[in-house]
Design a protein around this motif. Structure first.
Motif, PDB file in Angstrom:
ATOM      1  N   TYR A  89       0.823  -1.217   0.000  1.00 27.91           N
ATOM      2  CA  TYR A  89       0.000   0.000   0.000  1.00 27.91           C
ATOM      3  C   TYR A  89       0.857   1.268   0.000  1.00 27.91           C
ATOM      4  CZ  TYR A  89      -3.710  -3.231   1.597  1.00 27.91           C
ATOM      5  OH  TYR A  89      -4.608  -4.267   1.728  1.00 27.91           O
ATOM      6  N   ARG A  90       2.121   1.134  -0.328  1.00 32.44           N
ATOM      7  CA  ARG A  90       3.054   2.265  -0.248  1.00 32.44           C
ATOM      8  C   ARG A  90       2.537   3.510  -0.965  1.00 32.44           C
ATOM      9  NH1 ARG A  90       7.787   3.159   1.427  1.00 32.44           N
ATOM     10  NH2 ARG A  90       8.323   0.981   1.706  1.00 32.44           N
ATOM     11  N   ASP A  91       2.100   3.368  -2.209  1.00 32.89           N
ATOM     12  CA  ASP A  91       1.661   4.536  -2.979  1.00 32.89           C
ATOM     13  C   ASP A  91       0.547   5.297  -2.258  1.00 32.89           C
ATOM     14  OD1 ASP A  91       3.500   3.914  -4.941  1.00 32.89           O
ATOM     15  OD2 ASP A  91       2.023   3.094  -6.334  1.00 32.89           O
ATOM     16  N   GLU A  92      -0.455   4.573  -1.790  1.00 30.02           N
ATOM     17  CA  GLU A  92      -1.573   5.224  -1.120  1.00 30.02           C
ATOM     18  C   GLU A  92      -1.142   5.806   0.220  1.00 30.02           C
ATOM     19  OE1 GLU A  92      -1.721   2.188  -2.490  1.00 30.02           O
ATOM     20  OE2 GLU A  92      -3.167   2.494  -4.102  1.00 30.02           O
ATOM     21  N   LEU A  93      -0.423   5.041   1.018  1.00 28.05           N
ATOM     22  CA  LEU A  93      -0.022   5.514   2.340  1.00 28.05           C
ATOM     23  C   LEU A  93       0.851   6.761   2.253  1.00 28.05           C
ATOM     24  CD1 LEU A  93       0.638   2.074   4.049  1.00 28.05           C
ATOM     25  CD2 LEU A  93      -1.278   3.639   4.488  1.00 28.05           C
ATOM     26  N   GLU A  94       1.749   6.799   1.287  1.00 23.60           N
ATOM     27  CA  GLU A  94       2.572   7.991   1.121  1.00 23.60           C
ATOM     28  C   GLU A  94       1.750   9.161   0.589  1.00 23.60           C
ATOM     29  OE1 GLU A  94       5.976   6.671  -1.170  1.00 23.60           O
ATOM     30  OE2 GLU A  94       6.956   5.897   0.643  1.00 23.60           O
ATOM     31  N   ALA A  95       0.863   8.911  -0.376  1.00 21.03           N
ATOM     32  CA  ALA A  95       0.014   9.981  -0.913  1.00 21.03           C
ATOM     33  C   ALA A  95      -0.919  10.537   0.159  1.00 21.03           C
ATOM     34  CB  ALA A  95      -0.792   9.466  -2.099  1.00 21.03           C
ATOM     35  N   TRP A  96      -1.327   9.683   1.094  1.00 25.47           N
ATOM     36  CA  TRP A  96      -2.244  10.095   2.156  1.00 25.47           C
ATOM     37  C   TRP A  96      -1.489  10.596   3.393  1.00 25.47           C
ATOM     38  CZ3 TRP A  96      -5.781   5.155   1.855  1.00 25.47           C
ATOM     39  CH2 TRP A  96      -6.469   5.161   0.622  1.00 25.47           C
ATOM     40  N   ASN A  97      -0.173  10.767   3.258  1.00 21.92           N
ATOM     41  CA  ASN A  97       0.679  11.320   4.325  1.00 21.92           C
ATOM     42  C   ASN A  97       0.662  10.517   5.618  1.00 21.92           C
ATOM     43  OD1 ASN A  97       1.604  13.579   2.769  1.00 21.92           O
ATOM     44  ND2 ASN A  97      -0.421  14.479   3.055  1.00 21.92           N
ATOM     45  N   ALA A  98       0.571   9.197   5.505  1.00 22.38           N
ATOM     46  CA  ALA A  98       0.677   8.358   6.696  1.00 22.38           C
ATOM     47  C   ALA A  98       2.085   8.511   7.272  1.00 22.38           C
ATOM     48  CB  ALA A  98       0.400   6.903   6.347  1.00 22.38           C
ATOM     49  N   ILE A  99       2.163   8.634   8.582  1.00 21.26           N
ATOM     50  CA  ILE A  99       3.438   8.880   9.247  1.00 21.26           C
ATOM     51  C   ILE A  99       3.894   7.601   9.951  1.00 21.26           C
ATOM     52  CG2 ILE A  99       4.592  10.231  11.033  1.00 21.26           C
ATOM     53  CD1 ILE A  99       2.312  12.371  10.447  1.00 21.26           C
ATOM     54  N   PRO A 100       4.968   6.972   9.460  1.00 13.86           N
ATOM     55  CA  PRO A 100       5.471   5.766  10.130  1.00 13.86           C
ATOM     56  C   PRO A 100       6.276   6.153  11.372  1.00 13.86           C
ATOM     57  CG  PRO A 100       6.735   6.204   8.128  1.00 13.86           C
ATOM     58  CD  PRO A 100       5.682   7.262   8.218  1.00 13.86           C
ATOM     59  N   LEU A 101       5.863   5.637  12.522  1.00 13.93           N
ATOM     60  CA  LEU A 101       6.552   5.942  13.775  1.00 13.93           C
ATOM     61  C   LEU A 101       7.753   5.032  14.003  1.00 13.93           C
ATOM     62  CD1 LEU A 101       3.422   6.467  16.059  1.00 13.93           C
ATOM     63  CD2 LEU A 101       4.782   8.199  14.864  1.00 13.93           C
ATOM     64  N   LYS A 102       7.823   3.941  13.270  1.00 19.73           N
ATOM     65  CA  LYS A 102       8.916   2.977  13.368  1.00 19.73           C
ATOM     66  C   LYS A 102       9.181   2.549  14.814  1.00 19.73           C
ATOM     67  CE  LYS A 102      10.811   4.564   9.045  1.00 19.73           C
ATOM     68  NZ  LYS A 102      11.935   5.006   8.279  1.00 19.73           N
ATOM     69  N   GLY A 103       8.068   2.338  15.546  1.00 19.16           N
ATOM     70  CA  GLY A 103       8.158   1.836  16.905  1.00 19.16           C
ATOM     71  C   GLY A 103       8.522   2.874  17.958  1.00 19.16           C
ATOM     72  N   ASP A 104       8.526   4.164  17.602  1.00 17.71           N
ATOM     73  CA  ASP A 104       8.934   5.219  18.525  1.00 17.71           C
ATOM     74  C   ASP A 104       7.760   6.161  18.810  1.00 17.71           C
ATOM     75  OD1 ASP A 104      10.112   7.272  19.970  1.00 17.71           O
ATOM     76  OD2 ASP A 104      11.680   7.677  18.474  1.00 17.71           O
ATOM     77  N   LEU A 105       7.138   6.007  19.976  1.00 17.40           N
ATOM     78  CA  LEU A 105       5.998   6.844  20.327  1.00 17.40           C
ATOM     79  C   LEU A 105       6.370   8.317  20.459  1.00 17.40           C
ATOM     80  CD1 LEU A 105       4.040   4.646  22.890  1.00 17.40           C
ATOM     81  CD2 LEU A 105       3.441   5.165  20.517  1.00 17.40           C
ATOM     82  N   ASN A 106       7.640   8.625  20.653  1.00 19.57           N
ATOM     83  CA  ASN A 106       8.053  10.023  20.760  1.00 19.57           C
ATOM     84  C   ASN A 106       7.892  10.768  19.441  1.00 19.57           C
ATOM     85  OD1 ASN A 106       8.774   9.881  23.509  1.00 19.57           O
ATOM     86  ND2 ASN A 106      10.691   8.874  22.927  1.00 19.57           N
ATOM     87  N   LYS A 107       7.729  10.032  18.335  1.00 18.70           N
ATOM     88  CA  LYS A 107       7.513  10.666  17.019  1.00 18.70           C
ATOM     89  C   LYS A 107       6.058  11.045  16.796  1.00 18.70           C
ATOM     90  CE  LYS A 107      11.297   8.296  14.678  1.00 18.70           C
ATOM     91  NZ  LYS A 107      11.635   7.338  13.588  1.00 18.70           N
ATOM     92  N   LEU A 108       5.176  10.655  17.713  1.00 16.62           N
ATOM     93  CA  LEU A 108       3.762  10.973  17.586  1.00 16.62           C
ATOM     94  C   LEU A 108       3.556  12.439  17.957  1.00 16.62           C
ATOM     95  CD1 LEU A 108       0.821   9.956  17.158  1.00 16.62           C
ATOM     96  CD2 LEU A 108       0.766   9.490  19.598  1.00 16.62           C
ATOM     97  N   MET A 109       3.273  13.247  16.956  1.00 15.56           N
ATOM     98  CA  MET A 109       3.112  14.678  17.168  1.00 15.56           C
ATOM     99  C   MET A 109       1.768  15.125  16.598  1.00 15.56           C
ATOM    100  SD  MET A 109       5.923  15.389  18.609  1.00 15.56           S
ATOM    101  CE  MET A 109       7.064  16.709  18.423  1.00 15.56           C
ATOM    102  N   LEU A 110       0.960  15.732  17.450  1.00 16.83           N
ATOM    103  CA  LEU A 110      -0.316  16.288  17.012  1.00 16.83           C
ATOM    104  C   LEU A 110      -0.327  17.773  17.355  1.00 16.83           C
ATOM    105  CD1 LEU A 110      -2.757  13.507  18.198  1.00 16.83           C
ATOM    106  CD2 LEU A 110      -2.228  14.130  15.859  1.00 16.83           C
ATOM    107  N   GLN A 111      -0.919  18.552  16.451  1.00 12.79           N
ATOM    108  CA  GLN A 111      -0.997  20.000  16.678  1.00 12.79           C
ATOM    109  C   GLN A 111      -2.394  20.489  16.461  1.00 12.79           C
ATOM    110  OE1 GLN A 111       2.179  22.124  14.688  1.00 12.79           O
ATOM    111  NE2 GLN A 111       3.136  20.183  14.252  1.00 12.79           N
TER     112      GLN A 111
END
Length: 126
Positions: free
Chosen positions: A104-126
């Motif tokens: 699903y790479r094409d769709e996930l990248e086009a839809w701006n899915a953010i891979p955290l790669k197992g690091d919850l510190n990368k979860l940023m909401l504004q």
């Protein structure tokens, strides 16, 4: 300070991981919503409808727990992919617990899915 609501998505085969991650995010100050079928006995159809409603009406973001499943890394099943599509359509940020699921790479990248790669510190909401 706003308390962000995060709706969790993922296979019921990894519900223990969903619960553990949701508990961790709760300790970090997020409000979490897990699939109702984790705690209640219901049909797949009812569970899907309820979860789609939560994504549309309640979520500030969607968190997809895409663990290794079926001998495939970063697996995202069909129901989770449908939930991601809803999140995208309703302009909700999409976070992936691990990396991009290759089919699903094409769709996930086009839809701006953010891979955290197992690091919850990368979860940023504004």
């Amino acid at each position: 300070m706003k308390k962000y609501k995060i709706v969790f998505c993922g296979s019921m085969k990894i519900k223990d991981q969903i619960v553990a991650l949701s508990e961790e995010l709760t300790t970090r100050g997020y409000e979490v919503i897990i699939p109702a079928e984790i705690r209640e006995d219901m049909t797949k159809s009812d569970a899907s409808r309820r979860h789609f409603d939560r994504i549309i009406k309640d979520a500030d973001a969607v968190f997809v727990v895409n663990a290794t499943a079926h001998d495939t890394e970063n697996y995202i099943g069909p129901n989770s992919f449908a939930e991601i599509a809803f999140a995208f359509y309703f302009k909700k940020p999409i976070f992936l617990w691990h990396d991009i699921y290759a089919p699903y790479r094409d769709e996930l990248e086009a839809w701006n899915a953010i891979p955290l790669k197992g690091d919850l510190n990368k979860l940023m909401l504004q």
